[in-house]
Design a protein around this motif. Structure first.
Motif, PDB file in Angstrom:
ATOM      1  N   VAL A  38       0.870  -1.180   0.000  1.00 25.92           N
ATOM      2  CA  VAL A  38       0.000   0.000   0.000  1.00 25.92           C
ATOM      3  C   VAL A  38       0.902   1.223   0.000  1.00 25.92           C
ATOM      4  CG1 VAL A  38      -1.788   1.257   1.239  1.00 25.92           C
ATOM      5  CG2 VAL A  38      -1.784  -1.242   1.288  1.00 25.92           C
ATOM      6  N   LYS A  39       0.740   2.067  -0.984  1.00 28.45           N
ATOM      7  CA  LYS A  39       1.607   3.242  -1.106  1.00 28.45           C
ATOM      8  C   LYS A  39       0.927   4.475  -0.512  1.00 28.45           C
ATOM      9  CE  LYS A  39       3.775   1.512  -5.312  1.00 28.45           C
ATOM     10  NZ  LYS A  39       4.783   0.782  -4.636  1.00 28.45           N
ATOM     11  N   GLY A  40       1.742   5.354   0.033  1.00 25.54           N
ATOM     12  CA  GLY A  40       1.232   6.613   0.563  1.00 25.54           C
ATOM     13  C   GLY A  40       0.553   6.454   1.906  1.00 25.54           C
ATOM     14  N   LYS A  41      -0.197   7.480   2.266  1.00 32.45           N
ATOM     15  CA  LYS A  41      -0.836   7.523   3.577  1.00 32.45           C
ATOM     16  C   LYS A  41      -1.997   6.550   3.721  1.00 32.45           C
ATOM     17  CE  LYS A  41       0.596  12.245   4.383  1.00 32.45           C
ATOM     18  NZ  LYS A  41       0.211  13.619   4.636  1.00 32.45           N
ATOM     19  N   ALA A  42      -2.397   5.903   2.639  1.00 29.23           N
ATOM     20  CA  ALA A  42      -3.497   4.934   2.701  1.00 29.23           C
ATOM     21  C   ALA A  42      -3.179   3.778   3.635  1.00 29.23           C
ATOM     22  CB  ALA A  42      -3.820   4.412   1.303  1.00 29.23           C
ATOM     23  N   CYS A  43      -1.892   3.528   3.887  1.00 31.52           N
ATOM     24  CA  CYS A  43      -1.512   2.438   4.788  1.00 31.52           C
ATOM     25  C   CYS A  43      -2.064   2.674   6.196  1.00 31.52           C
ATOM     26  CB  CYS A  43       0.001   2.261   4.831  1.00 31.52           C
ATOM     27  SG  CYS A  43       0.887   3.670   5.525  1.00 31.52           S
ATOM     28  N   MET A  44      -2.247   3.941   6.553  1.00 32.32           N
ATOM     29  CA  MET A  44      -2.754   4.263   7.884  1.00 32.32           C
ATOM     30  C   MET A  44      -4.191   3.779   8.071  1.00 32.32           C
ATOM     31  SD  MET A  44      -0.055   5.375   9.181  1.00 32.32           S
ATOM     32  CE  MET A  44      -0.642   5.882  10.775  1.00 32.32           C
ATOM     33  N   ASP A  45      -4.958   3.667   6.984  1.00 28.45           N
ATOM     34  CA  ASP A  45      -6.315   3.128   7.059  1.00 28.45           C
ATOM     35  C   ASP A  45      -6.284   1.675   7.527  1.00 28.45           C
ATOM     36  OD1 ASP A  45      -7.253   5.562   6.088  1.00 28.45           O
ATOM     37  OD2 ASP A  45      -7.367   4.841   4.020  1.00 28.45           O
ATOM     38  N   TYR A  46      -5.276   0.929   7.080  1.00 27.02           N
ATOM     39  CA  TYR A  46      -5.141  -0.473   7.472  1.00 27.02           C
ATOM     40  C   TYR A  46      -4.767  -0.585   8.949  1.00 27.02           C
ATOM     41  CZ  TYR A  46      -5.418  -1.802   2.572  1.00 27.02           C
ATOM     42  OH  TYR A  46      -5.859  -2.000   1.283  1.00 27.02           O
ATOM     43  N   ILE A  47      -3.901   0.302   9.408  1.00 23.30           N
ATOM     44  CA  ILE A  47      -3.509   0.288  10.815  1.00 23.30           C
ATOM     45  C   ILE A  47      -4.713   0.654  11.685  1.00 23.30           C
ATOM     46  CG2 ILE A  47      -2.031   1.377  12.558  1.00 23.30           C
ATOM     47  CD1 ILE A  47      -0.597  -0.638  10.711  1.00 23.30           C
ATOM     48  N   GLU A  48      -5.503   1.627  11.251  1.00 25.93           N
ATOM     49  CA  GLU A  48      -6.700   2.015  11.987  1.00 25.93           C
ATOM     50  C   GLU A  48      -7.673   0.845  12.094  1.00 25.93           C
ATOM     51  OE1 GLU A  48     -10.464   5.009  11.438  1.00 25.93           O
ATOM     52  OE2 GLU A  48      -8.491   5.719  10.793  1.00 25.93           O
ATOM     53  N   LEU A  49      -7.846   0.108  11.004  1.00 24.22           N
ATOM     54  CA  LEU A  49      -8.715  -1.070  11.020  1.00 24.22           C
ATOM     55  C   LEU A  49      -8.188  -2.113  11.997  1.00 24.22           C
ATOM     56  CD1 LEU A  49     -11.069  -2.745   9.894  1.00 24.22           C
ATOM     57  CD2 LEU A  49      -9.541  -3.487   8.071  1.00 24.22           C
ATOM     58  N   LEU A  50      -6.901  -2.336  11.977  1.00 19.76           N
ATOM     59  CA  LEU A  50      -6.282  -3.296  12.889  1.00 19.76           C
ATOM     60  C   LEU A  50      -6.468  -2.863  14.344  1.00 19.76           C
ATOM     61  CD1 LEU A  50      -4.722  -5.933  12.870  1.00 19.76           C
ATOM     62  CD2 LEU A  50      -2.621  -4.615  12.734  1.00 19.76           C
ATOM     63  N   GLU A  51      -6.331  -1.582  14.619  1.00 21.21           N
ATOM     64  CA  GLU A  51      -6.556  -1.066  15.975  1.00 21.21           C
ATOM     65  C   GLU A  51      -7.985  -1.352  16.432  1.00 21.21           C
ATOM     66  OE1 GLU A  51      -3.706   2.812  16.513  1.00 21.21           O
ATOM     67  OE2 GLU A  51      -5.535   3.059  15.338  1.00 21.21           O
TER      68      GLU A  51
END
Length: 71
Positions: free
Chosen positions: A23-36
């Motif tokens: 996942v490129k760019g800041k979109a990776c943070m969406d995945y971390i948020e989901l994991l949280e």
């Protein structure tokens, strides 16, 4: 397009390490948020990979259809 993954490590002391791959760019943070949300946990430290600083390339396809009315 690369395969999107989350690599998760759970340590004996209960700490969790997660890495977003593909996942490129800041979109990776969406995945971390989901994991949280799934783990009912909060991220306490982040290290960004080179993918974080890249931009996702999106290919848009445009189709134009003409409709001709016969008089």
């Amino acid at each position: 397009m690369s395969k999107k993954q989350i690599r998760v490590q759970i340590f004996a002391d209960g700490q969790i390490s997660a890495e977003v791959i593909g996942v490129k760019g800041k979109a990776c943070m969406d995945y971390i948020e989901l994991l949280e949300q799934l783990l009912d946990a909060d991220a306490i430290d982040s290290t960004y990979t080179s993918e974080y600083y890249e931009t996702e390339q999106t290919v848009l396809q445009h189709r134009h259809i003409n409709t001709i009315k016969n008089n």
